[in-house]
Each structure stands twice: as C-alpha cells, then as structure tokens.
Design a protein around this motif. Structure first.
Motif, short mmCIF file in Angstrom:
data_model
loop_
_atom_site.label_atom_id
_atom_site.label_comp_id
_atom_site.label_asym_id
_atom_site.label_seq_id
_atom_site.Cartn_x
_atom_site.Cartn_y
_atom_site.Cartn_z
N GLN A 133 40.26 -16.79 28.18
CA GLN A 133 40.71 -16.81 29.57
C GLN A 133 39.55 -16.63 30.54
N GLN A 134 39.81 -17.03 31.77
CA GLN A 134 38.89 -16.76 32.87
C GLN A 134 39.74 -16.38 34.06
N ASN A 135 39.76 -15.10 34.35
CA ASN A 135 40.58 -14.53 35.42
C ASN A 135 40.07 -13.12 35.70
N ILE A 136 40.90 -12.31 36.29
CA ILE A 136 40.46 -10.96 36.64
C ILE A 136 40.16 -10.12 35.39
N LYS A 137 40.73 -10.51 34.25
CA LYS A 137 40.48 -9.78 33.00
C LYS A 137 39.17 -10.20 32.34
N ASP A 138 38.71 -11.37 32.65
CA ASP A 138 37.46 -11.89 32.08
C ASP A 138 36.86 -12.87 33.10
N LEU A 139 35.87 -12.43 33.84
CA LEU A 139 35.31 -13.21 34.94
C LEU A 139 34.21 -14.18 34.51
N LYS A 167 48.76 -19.91 37.91
CA LYS A 167 48.05 -19.76 36.64
C LYS A 167 48.12 -21.07 35.87
N ASP A 175 42.57 -19.79 37.95
CA ASP A 175 43.00 -18.72 37.04
C ASP A 175 43.65 -19.35 35.81
N SER A 177 44.49 -19.00 31.30
CA SER A 177 44.52 -18.23 30.06
C SER A 177 45.19 -19.08 28.99
#
Length: 220
Positions: A133-139, A167, A175, A177
């Motif tokens: 993923q690429q989002n607030i959990k993994d920038l 998403k 965003d 995932s």
C-alpha cells in the motif's frame, strides 16, 4: 513542425479519451422501398462484400516528440518483491497546455511551477503474500519515473485534490492498498521541471528494487 503538432494532438486526444470519454453516434436513414412488378423469374441476389476495417494503432506514448528513441515498446512491466507495476501508456504535456490544464481542473492537480505534467495509465498487481500500500500507513513511493536530469531528481506524483477520499481510484490514483493477488488499473499524474534525457522506471518494495530503461541514456 505542423506535422509534429498534429501528431502530438492526436496522441493527447487518444489518451485523454480513455479518461474523459468519447462517443461516436452513427445515424442510419430508413429508406422506403418502391413497389415493383413481380418478376417472371427468380433472380439470385449478389452477395455484397464487406470492406475490411483497418485497425487503428494504439497511441501509447509521445516520447518521440522529445527526441527519445525507445529501447522497448509499452506496455512495460517491472516487478520487485511481488509488486508488479505495468506502465500501459504515458503522455508528457507542457504544464500550461490545454490537455494538462483540463486534467488538472478535472481531478484537482496543482501544476504551479511545473514545466511538465505527465499522465500515465498503469496496472499494479500484488503477487506477494502481504498487503502492499501507499497511504497514511505507508508513505513510501513504490515506483518512480526518472527522466535523466539528476539535478531535478525523479518526477513526483501530483496530488489529485478531488480524489483524496477515494481509495484505489480507477480515475486518478493517490491512496491505494492491495491485498495478495489483487490487481488495480488506474491513471496517475506527475509533475516534473527538469530536462528529458532518458526514461527509466524503478520499483521499490520493502528492501528489494528493480528498474528498467524505456529510453536508455545517450551513448549507452
């Protein structure tokens, strides 16, 4: 010069059409047959020959407009640690062009101070056993586009303000995932202000990376 402008316009139109939508309506005119006398002998109709349609080539990039000669044709896939990134199409626009401004307005991109706006169509697939993923959990960026101007670095992903709450958007990705075995096809915009000397894709996933030149550096 006129030929280049026409080719660039055609290329931009074909790529934008996949997002903005195009349609052609064919109107058929009904013709009432005229009554004729009944023939004394049956006449066998002559079979008509249908014209063979000429396939329209798919415009996947406009790299030649920048004097770039491809090593490989698109689509191109690069995989690192189970993350597969396929670049289906890429169009490089002047940031002030009508095409760039149309996309910026539709999705909320900020092109201020950018020299180029780069529009890509991609397919991403998670072939690993973990969520990618690429989002607030993994920038961390999972893929990068480099055009050879090291002083300017990589082209950077531009944020589509109107799509931030969506998403895994299939229109303008931000965003996202993917669970194991999931695949996503979408579009993604980049800003860039350096020179265009070559073109390389790099994919980074966890501690592994892989890269591929679409256009090799001159002299190689």
């Amino acid at each position: 010069m006129k030929k280049k402008i026409v080719e660039a316009t055609m290329a931009a139109t074909m790529l934008l059409g996949a997002v903005l939508g195009q349609g052609v309506v064919a109107n058929a005119e009904a013709v009432t047959p005229v009554a004729t006398a009944k023939p004394t002998a049956a006449v066998k109709p002559t079979a008509s020959v249908k014209p063979t349609a000429t396939p329209v080539p798919i415009m996947r990039d406009n790299l030649s407009e920048f004097g770039l000669k491809k090593e490989v044709d698109l689509p191109v896939t690069v995989t690192a640690d189970g993350l597969s990134y396929t670049l289906e199409k890429i169009m490089i626009f002047d940031a002030k062009s009508v095409d760039a401004q149309t996309l910026a307005k539709q999705y909320g991109y900020n092109l201020k101070d950018s020299k180029y706006f780069i529009w890509t169509k991609i397919t991403v697939e998670n072939k690993s056993g973990n969520i990618v993923q690429q989002n607030i959990k993994d920038l961390r960026d999972k893929w990068r586009l480099n055009f050879g101007d090291l002083s300017k670095g990589d082209a950077y992903t531009s944020m589509p303000d109107k799509m931030l709450d969506i998403k895994n958007s299939k229109q303008a990705l931000w965003d996202w995932s993917l669970k194991p075995s999931e695949k996503l096809s979408s579009y993604q915009g980049y800003c860039y202000s350096g020179d265009i000397n070559y073109f390389k894709i790099r994919v980074d996933n966890k501690s592994n990376s892989a890269s591929k030149y679409i256009v090799a550096p001159k002299g190689n």
